[in-house]
Motif scaffolding. Structure first.
Motif, mmCIF file in Angstrom:
data_model
loop_
_atom_site.group_PDB
_atom_site.id
_atom_site.type_symbol
_atom_site.label_atom_id
_atom_site.label_comp_id
_atom_site.label_asym_id
_atom_site.label_seq_id
_atom_site.Cartn_x
_atom_site.Cartn_y
_atom_site.Cartn_z
ATOM 1 N N LYS A 327 0.810 -1.220 0.000
ATOM 2 C CA LYS A 327 0.000 0.000 0.000
ATOM 3 C C LYS A 327 0.845 1.273 0.000
ATOM 4 N N VAL A 328 2.136 1.143 0.308
ATOM 5 C CA VAL A 328 3.028 2.287 0.186
ATOM 6 C C VAL A 328 3.529 2.408 -1.245
ATOM 7 N N VAL A 329 3.901 1.276 -1.842
ATOM 8 C CA VAL A 329 4.317 1.270 -3.254
ATOM 9 C C VAL A 329 3.175 1.763 -4.142
ATOM 10 N N TYR A 330 1.948 1.447 -3.764
ATOM 11 C CA TYR A 330 0.754 1.879 -4.501
ATOM 12 C C TYR A 330 0.777 3.371 -4.816
ATOM 13 N N ALA A 331 1.268 4.166 -3.872
ATOM 14 C CA ALA A 331 1.258 5.615 -4.037
ATOM 15 C C ALA A 331 2.115 6.069 -5.216
ATOM 16 N N PHE A 332 3.035 5.212 -5.685
ATOM 17 C CA PHE A 332 3.939 5.589 -6.766
ATOM 18 C C PHE A 332 3.481 5.084 -8.134
ATOM 19 N N VAL A 333 2.325 4.408 -8.209
ATOM 20 C CA VAL A 333 1.881 3.861 -9.496
ATOM 21 C C VAL A 333 1.669 4.949 -10.554
ATOM 22 N N PRO A 334 1.069 6.093 -10.237
ATOM 23 C CA PRO A 334 0.959 7.137 -11.265
ATOM 24 C C PRO A 334 2.323 7.537 -11.837
ATOM 25 N N LYS A 335 3.349 7.606 -10.982
ATOM 26 C CA LYS A 335 4.697 7.918 -11.471
ATOM 27 C C LYS A 335 5.226 6.786 -12.347
ATOM 28 N N MET A 336 4.904 5.536 -11.991
ATOM 29 C CA MET A 336 5.326 4.388 -12.808
ATOM 30 C C MET A 336 4.729 4.481 -14.210
ATOM 31 N N ILE A 337 3.469 4.853 -14.285
ATOM 32 C CA ILE A 337 2.798 4.953 -15.583
ATOM 33 C C ILE A 337 3.488 5.997 -16.451
ATOM 34 N N GLU A 344 -0.211 9.638 -19.319
ATOM 35 C CA GLU A 344 -0.853 10.135 -18.116
ATOM 36 C C GLU A 344 -1.813 9.069 -17.584
ATOM 37 N N PRO A 345 -1.881 8.885 -16.267
ATOM 38 C CA PRO A 345 -2.789 7.881 -15.713
ATOM 39 C C PRO A 345 -4.239 8.172 -16.085
ATOM 40 N N ILE A 346 -4.936 7.133 -16.507
ATOM 41 C CA ILE A 346 -6.351 7.275 -16.852
ATOM 42 C C ILE A 346 -7.201 7.264 -15.588
ATOM 43 N N LEU A 347 -6.852 6.389 -14.653
ATOM 44 C CA LEU A 347 -7.579 6.292 -13.388
ATOM 45 C C LEU A 347 -6.726 6.875 -12.266
ATOM 46 N N PRO A 348 -7.284 7.758 -11.461
ATOM 47 C CA PRO A 348 -6.482 8.362 -10.379
ATOM 48 C C PRO A 348 -6.366 7.460 -9.158
ATOM 49 N N ASN A 349 -5.285 7.640 -8.424
ATOM 50 C CA ASN A 349 -5.148 7.062 -7.082
ATOM 51 C C ASN A 349 -5.942 7.887 -6.084
ATOM 52 N N VAL A 350 -6.298 7.268 -4.976
ATOM 53 C CA VAL A 350 -6.801 8.042 -3.843
ATOM 54 C C VAL A 350 -5.619 8.825 -3.266
ATOM 55 N N PRO A 351 -5.763 10.119 -2.995
ATOM 56 C CA PRO A 351 -4.659 10.878 -2.389
ATOM 57 C C PRO A 351 -4.137 10.155 -1.151
ATOM 58 N N SER A 352 -2.808 10.072 -1.034
ATOM 59 C CA SER A 352 -2.215 9.262 0.036
ATOM 60 C C SER A 352 -1.103 10.012 0.749
ATOM 61 N N TYR A 353 -0.938 9.671 2.024
ATOM 62 C CA TYR A 353 0.142 10.203 2.851
ATOM 63 C C TYR A 353 1.031 9.040 3.278
ATOM 64 N N LEU A 354 2.326 9.149 3.016
ATOM 65 C CA LEU A 354 3.272 8.097 3.376
ATOM 66 C C LEU A 354 3.947 8.455 4.689
ATOM 67 N N CYS A 355 3.749 7.636 5.689
ATOM 68 C CA CYS A 355 4.260 7.961 7.019
ATOM 69 C C CYS A 355 5.776 7.916 7.095
ATOM 70 N N MET A 356 6.422 7.299 6.110
ATOM 71 C CA MET A 356 7.886 7.277 6.094
ATOM 72 C C MET A 356 8.458 8.664 5.764
ATOM 73 N N MET A 357 7.627 9.542 5.217
ATOM 74 C CA MET A 357 8.052 10.891 4.887
ATOM 75 C C MET A 357 7.670 11.823 6.050
ATOM 76 N N GLU A 358 8.620 12.590 6.516
ATOM 77 C CA GLU A 358 8.450 13.340 7.759
ATOM 78 C C GLU A 358 7.236 14.259 7.733
ATOM 79 N N ASP A 359 7.075 15.037 6.672
ATOM 80 C CA ASP A 359 5.942 15.974 6.611
ATOM 81 C C ASP A 359 4.617 15.227 6.605
ATOM 82 N N ASP A 360 4.545 14.141 5.805
ATOM 83 C CA ASP A 360 3.325 13.338 5.759
ATOM 84 C C ASP A 360 3.037 12.722 7.125
ATOM 85 N N ARG A 361 4.082 12.201 7.760
ATOM 86 C CA ARG A 361 3.897 11.552 9.062
ATOM 87 C C ARG A 361 3.368 12.538 10.093
ATOM 88 N N ARG A 362 3.922 13.726 10.086
ATOM 89 C CA ARG A 362 3.470 14.735 11.039
ATOM 90 C C ARG A 362 1.987 15.053 10.807
#
Length: 486
Positions: A327-337, A344-362
């Motif tokens: 579910k963390v790798v999932y956040a990078f699928v649009p970049k993979m495409i 450009e991705p046809i279907l969007p991801n749900v906006p996500s916050y990755l807790c491994m990133m300091e700003d997101d975690r806070r």
């Protein structure tokens, strides 16, 4: 009295069947008109007919309760969910695009790791990935396909946007229920299928067989294909046996197979050994081969990884494909495409916050009451925190879990999941219930097949967002409606 659809209230959510009270969407109009001609007693009779059909057809699922395995009849709601074909064509294209990018990613991760070197994907994610398999490094499966079968969960938000919630690439399940839902619905509402506007779903077993056959290492008109199951106590055993029967292939357990001195896989039969070309495995990576993974596994086949790495047998899905089922790798699928396909991705991801990133975690730690927090590799709806429905004690627990292991958690806003009319279990009235959709995608390299619709899972409890059958959810038939054929 007949159903009064003016009394059905969508309550601020996007409803799959109604644009407003008494105003059905185009794809649902024929269904709504028909249901509106039935009274409460007739609906109750149809529900009873469905329950009897499910029992007669033996459609069950297994739950683990208090240390016991309990088989239960499949929970099913008789009111279908509808989608127009025009919308589905775009969704289908988006799913095909997504799986192509994911297969490129998995091949790259076990190869040159260009996406890491180009700083599009953080390498530290791999270092702590629960599903990265070093044993697979350097492997190139046939056609470059690792995830032959994918089940992507889709949800619709309050504004009608269809999002990809997550991708299931290890051993995705549920497709048998998609097909059986249709069979039950045909028994309950046979007259609704006379128009020819509802697209069929029953070609999946044939499509799956062709996908499996395409992975055979031998040029043979009739490859030997088997489905490897953990056994009768597995929660998905109904599906294992159903798929094997539908495809006409052998259903086997680990002791039924062995790897010979020539590194080929063989099946024990009453007529002697028979070489196996393709294994559709429904066992997790760590249990498929005690020589390569867990030595205490009695479910797998010793030497199976060696046979696969040497190209002597096809494994579906490929070991190691689960590196993208995170579910963390999932956040990078649009970049993979964008990276692999230059699209450009046809279907969007749900906006996500990755807790491994300091700003997101806070942000996540400060807004736990507003977010859905998920562990990276759990499934079935387990291990989650649904912020708006959580207690202070639960939020404190997750605060500690996230702080201790931020890589293992991500968070998403609480979506206003779409609803559809559902017969309540208590009094048979019709009320909106939240739902999602799991289409299944088959990848053969040169072509990609997407089921016509998918498995619609519905939260049977009022107000609940949990659709998993193991936690009280049910299912509906999913209709892709061709309005031009009307």
């Amino acid at each position: 009295m007949a159903i009064d659809w003016l009394q059905y209230r969508c309550k601020g959510f996007y409803d799959e069947l109604f644009a407003a009270p008494g105003e059905p969407r185009a794809a649902a109009k024929h269904l709504v008109d028909y249901l509106g001609s039935l009274n409460k007693t007739e609906l109750a009779d149809r529900r009873l007919a469905a329950e009897l059909a499910i029992k007669v057809m033996g459609i069950t699922f297994t739950v683990y309760s208090e240390g016991r395995n309990v088989d239960r009849s499949w929970p099913f709601d008789i009111i279908p969910r509808t989608l127009p074909k025009t919308e589905w064509m775009r969704t289908e294209a988006g799913l095909q695009q997504r799986v192509r990018a994911l297969n490129h990613f998995i091949q790259d991760i076990y190869g040159a790791q260009k996406i890491v070197k180009d700083k599009v994907f953080p390498g530290e994610l791999l270092q702590e990935s629960a599903n990265f398999r070093p044993q697979c490094v350097g492997m190139k499966p046939k056609h470059g396909v690792w995830a032959h079968i994918c089940g992507s969960d889709l949800v619709r938000d309050g504004d009608g946007t269809l999002y990809v919630l997550e991708d299931n690439l290890r051993v995705p399940s549920g497709v048998s229920y998609m097909v059986e839902n249709r069979q039950v619905t045909k028994r309950v509402f046979p007259e609704l299928f006379q128009t020819g506007t509802i697209l069929p779903v029953d070609d999946y077993p044939a499509q799956l067989y062709d996908t499996l056959a395409a992975m055979s290492p031998r040029r043979d008109d009739a490859p030997c294909i088997v489905l490897l199951t953990p056994g009768i106590y597995n929660s998905a055993y109904f599906e294992h046996s159903w798929l094997a029967q539908q495809m006409g292939i052998e259903l086997v357990e680990g002791p039924d197979l062995f790897v010979g001195d020539d590194d080929c896989v063989y099946m024990r039969t009453v007529y002697g050994k028979r070489r196996v070309d393709v294994i559709y495995r429904r066992i997790d990576d760590l249990f498929i081969d005690p020589e390569a993974f867990r030595p205490d596994s009695v479910l797998g086949v010793p030497g199976l990884m060696r046979a696969w790495l040497r190209g002597k047998v096809g494994l579906v899905n490929a070991p190691g494909a689960g590196v993208a089922d995170d579910k963390v790798v999932y956040a990078f699928v649009p970049k993979m495409i964008r990276y692999y396909l230059s699209e450009e991705p046809i279907l969007p991801n749900v906006p996500s916050y990755l807790c491994m990133m300091e700003d997101d975690r806070r942000y996540v730690l400060d807004h736990l009451e507003d977010l859905v927090v998920k562990p990276a590799n759990e499934s079935g709806g387990y291990g989650m925190l649904i912020g708006p429905r959580s207690t202070k004690k639960e939020r404190e627990k997750f605060h500690q879990l996230i702080s201790a292991n931020p890589r293992n958690y991500m968070a998403q806003p609480t979506l206003s999941l779409s609803t559809a009319p559902t017969l309540t279990l208590s009094d048979g009235s019709i009320e909106p219930r939240h739902l999602d959709l799991r289409p299944f995608i088959l990848s053969r390299g040169e072509s990609t097949y997407v089921t016509t619709g998918g498995l619609t899972r519905v939260a049977m409890v009022k107000g609940s967002l949990v659709v998993n059958s193991s936690q009280g959810g049910g299912a509906k038939d999913t209709w892709i409606v061709d309005l031009e054929a009307a």
